[in-house]
Write a protein that holds these residues in place. Sequence first.
Motif, PDB file in Angstrom:
ATOM      1  N   THR A  82      -5.375  -8.344   0.416  1.00 44.61           N
ATOM      2  CA  THR A  82      -4.051  -8.960   0.581  1.00 44.61           C
ATOM      3  C   THR A  82      -3.461  -8.604   1.936  1.00 44.61           C
ATOM      4  N   ALA A  83      -3.613  -7.353   2.336  1.00 43.66           N
ATOM      5  CA  ALA A  83      -3.108  -6.934   3.645  1.00 43.66           C
ATOM      6  C   ALA A  83      -3.793  -7.709   4.767  1.00 43.66           C
ATOM      7  N   LEU A  84      -5.083  -7.950   4.629  1.00 41.88           N
ATOM      8  CA  LEU A  84      -5.813  -8.726   5.635  1.00 41.88           C
ATOM      9  C   LEU A  84      -5.263 -10.147   5.710  1.00 41.88           C
ATOM     10  N   THR A  85      -4.970 -10.729   4.547  1.00 42.73           N
ATOM     11  CA  THR A  85      -4.375 -12.071   4.517  1.00 42.73           C
ATOM     12  C   THR A  85      -3.044 -12.096   5.244  1.00 42.73           C
ATOM     13  N   MET A  86      -2.237 -11.075   5.041  1.00 43.81           N
ATOM     14  CA  MET A  86      -0.930 -11.021   5.700  1.00 43.81           C
ATOM     15  C   MET A  86      -1.074 -10.881   7.217  1.00 43.81           C
ATOM     16  N   ARG A  87      -2.014 -10.060   7.648  1.00 46.58           N
ATOM     17  CA  ARG A  87      -2.203  -9.899   9.095  1.00 46.58           C
ATOM     18  C   ARG A  87      -2.645 -11.213   9.738  1.00 46.58           C
ATOM     19  N   ARG A  88      -3.435 -11.970   9.018  1.00 50.89           N
ATOM     20  CA  ARG A  88      -3.854 -13.278   9.540  1.00 50.89           C
ATOM     21  C   ARG A  88      -2.675 -14.239   9.646  1.00 50.89           C
ATOM     22  N   GLN A  89      -1.630 -13.976   8.867  1.00 50.60           N
ATOM     23  CA  GLN A  89      -0.421 -14.797   8.934  1.00 50.60           C
ATOM     24  C   GLN A  89       0.588 -14.244   9.941  1.00 50.60           C
ATOM     25  N   GLY A  90       0.209 -13.194  10.629  1.00 52.75           N
ATOM     26  CA  GLY A  90       1.087 -12.619  11.635  1.00 52.75           C
ATOM     27  C   GLY A  90       2.044 -11.573  11.122  1.00 52.75           C
ATOM     28  N   ILE A  91       1.860 -11.116   9.880  1.00 49.26           N
ATOM     29  CA  ILE A  91       2.717 -10.077   9.302  1.00 49.26           C
ATOM     30  C   ILE A  91       1.966  -8.746   9.356  1.00 49.26           C
ATOM     31  N   PRO A  92       2.450  -7.760  10.111  1.00 52.85           N
ATOM     32  CA  PRO A  92       1.731  -6.482  10.217  1.00 52.85           C
ATOM     33  C   PRO A  92       1.807  -5.693   8.911  1.00 52.85           C
ATOM     34  N   MET A  93       0.734  -5.688   8.180  1.00 52.79           N
ATOM     35  CA  MET A  93       0.710  -4.990   6.895  1.00 52.79           C
ATOM     36  C   MET A  93      -0.677  -4.408   6.669  1.00 52.79           C
ATOM     37  N   ARG A  94      -0.705  -3.277   6.016  1.00 54.45           N
ATOM     38  CA  ARG A  94      -1.971  -2.658   5.646  1.00 54.45           C
ATOM     39  C   ARG A  94      -1.839  -2.068   4.256  1.00 54.45           C
ATOM     40  N   ALA A  95      -2.969  -1.681   3.705  1.00 52.43           N
ATOM     41  CA  ALA A  95      -3.004  -0.957   2.439  1.00 52.43           C
ATOM     42  C   ALA A  95      -3.492   0.459   2.720  1.00 52.43           C
ATOM     43  N   PRO A  96      -3.080   1.441   1.922  1.00 58.17           N
ATOM     44  CA  PRO A  96      -3.518   2.815   2.181  1.00 58.17           C
ATOM     45  C   PRO A  96      -5.029   2.955   2.022  1.00 58.17           C
ATOM     46  N   ALA A  97      -5.629   3.797   2.848  1.00 58.56           N
ATOM     47  CA  ALA A  97      -7.026   4.169   2.629  1.00 58.56           C
ATOM     48  C   ALA A  97      -7.119   4.912   1.300  1.00 58.56           C
ATOM     49  N   SER A  98      -8.241   4.758   0.612  1.00 60.94           N
ATOM     50  CA  SER A  98      -8.363   5.388  -0.706  1.00 60.94           C
ATOM     51  C   SER A  98      -9.820   5.668  -1.026  1.00 60.94           C
ATOM     52  N   LEU A  99     -10.038   6.502  -2.026  1.00 66.50           N
ATOM     53  CA  LEU A  99     -11.389   6.866  -2.455  1.00 66.50           C
ATOM     54  C   LEU A  99     -11.350   7.235  -3.931  1.00 66.50           C
ATOM     55  N   LEU A 100     -12.304   6.726  -4.697  1.00 67.76           N
ATOM     56  CA  LEU A 100     -12.418   7.065  -6.107  1.00 67.76           C
ATOM     57  C   LEU A 100     -13.201   8.370  -6.246  1.00 67.76           C
ATOM     58  N   LEU A 101     -12.602   9.346  -6.916  1.00 68.46           N
ATOM     59  CA  LEU A 101     -13.212  10.661  -7.111  1.00 68.46           C
ATOM     60  C   LEU A 101     -13.593  10.847  -8.567  1.00 68.46           C
ATOM     61  N   HIS A 102     -14.848  11.218  -8.803  1.00 68.92           N
ATOM     62  CA  HIS A 102     -15.298  11.501 -10.174  1.00 68.92           C
ATOM     63  C   HIS A 102     -15.253  12.992 -10.468  1.00 68.92           C
TER      64      HIS A 102
END
Length: 417
Positions: free
Chosen positions: A164-184
């Motif tokens: 979704t953040a990538l879609t917004m950046r393509r529309q000219g809206i500076p947005m990102r999602a937090p980096a994340s990692l699944l931990l077992h």
Amino acid sequence: MVGYVMKQSRQLDLSRQGMLPLLAGPLPAAPDGLAETVEPALANSSADGGIPFLSFFPIDLSSSLQHQLPRCHLVLQKLTDFLQPSSSGSGAVAPFSPEAVGLLAALEQQQQQQQQKEQKEQKEQQQIKAWEAAGAVQLHMVDSAVSLQPVMDRALLAQHLQATALTMRRQGIPMRAPASLLLHDCNAADTLRLLAAAGVGMPCILKPQAACGVAEAHQMAFVLHGSGLDGLEVPLPAVAQEYVDHGGCLWKVYAAGHRVFWTQRPSTPNLGQLAAQLAANPDADIPASIGFDSLRSLPTKLPEQRRAAQTQAGGGVGEGAASGCSTGSSTSGVAGEARGQHLMQQGTFEAVAAALRQRLGLTLFGFDLVLDHGAGELVIVDVNYFPSFKGIPEAPAALQAALRERWAASLAAPGGV
């Protein structure tokens, strides 16, 4: 006829807001571009050519569904209220309860019967009149169980947030999602290496993989130093998510169909300074991790941060610096906020909602945005299904309009969706 399925406390809360009336009247104005398609479709579905009324009633999962579902045109569900609790305290995503599974099976059976009738009626027009005369109705679920999967699983949701953040950046809206990692599993030595490779530094926040429906979903922790990873009480598997300093302000955005509303609320405070102090001096009088239950009390004030700010400033500190919607004190933070504050407006929220709606296929949902002051960009941190719409006076009318629009869309898709 709208049959609803949710836990009793949620029914009461929504009823107090006027969102589940026994009878709901005229259609609120449709958004631009929808009125020409929605209202005629609804009028055609009504016997007298007018906009149909809505009648809400509860579906009792403990009673026979055979006699309840035939009364429904729409099923309004919060199936995440009906998940099987984990006996081991695991953070894994919980399955639907037997009652919820029974509802889904009954819905599928009735929709299959509808499809069979419609196929037969296409060949024998006389049967259409007979079916209508018998009072049979088409049944549709407002949002499918499949579409709920991303909002039930934080690891899966993280992928959708990035897209979704990538879609917004393509529309000219500076947005990102937090980096994340699944931990077992979680230990300081190995986990720090994995987090670094995933771009998750300190501070970060640990959340169970299960996002809703079970008590374990709300047991979280801020981690300010790698040593805080040992002995955490966050159920595993868990998602480690980059923590973004955002001045203690959160924008909660609600979507009901194509109508979008928002409120600004106090959030958790900036943690970067505390993490930096611990990195420089691991023996500092600052906890390496801070556990909390997000459902009971969101930690908008941290005594440790207040003490650290007092020590650095050599005196007292205002309330806004420790919690609430503070603006920050550094030059880069103020400049970043000036660059990004203009993004927090209705048009931005509607654009993000449209992207999520298209990607997740949901009618009723909410999402949380924060502003990274240093980077001057939006960060989307969470999405949830069928939120409370708390503090939104327009919510009852918006829900009714969304249900009517959903019903109109269903009329164009025979067989149920």
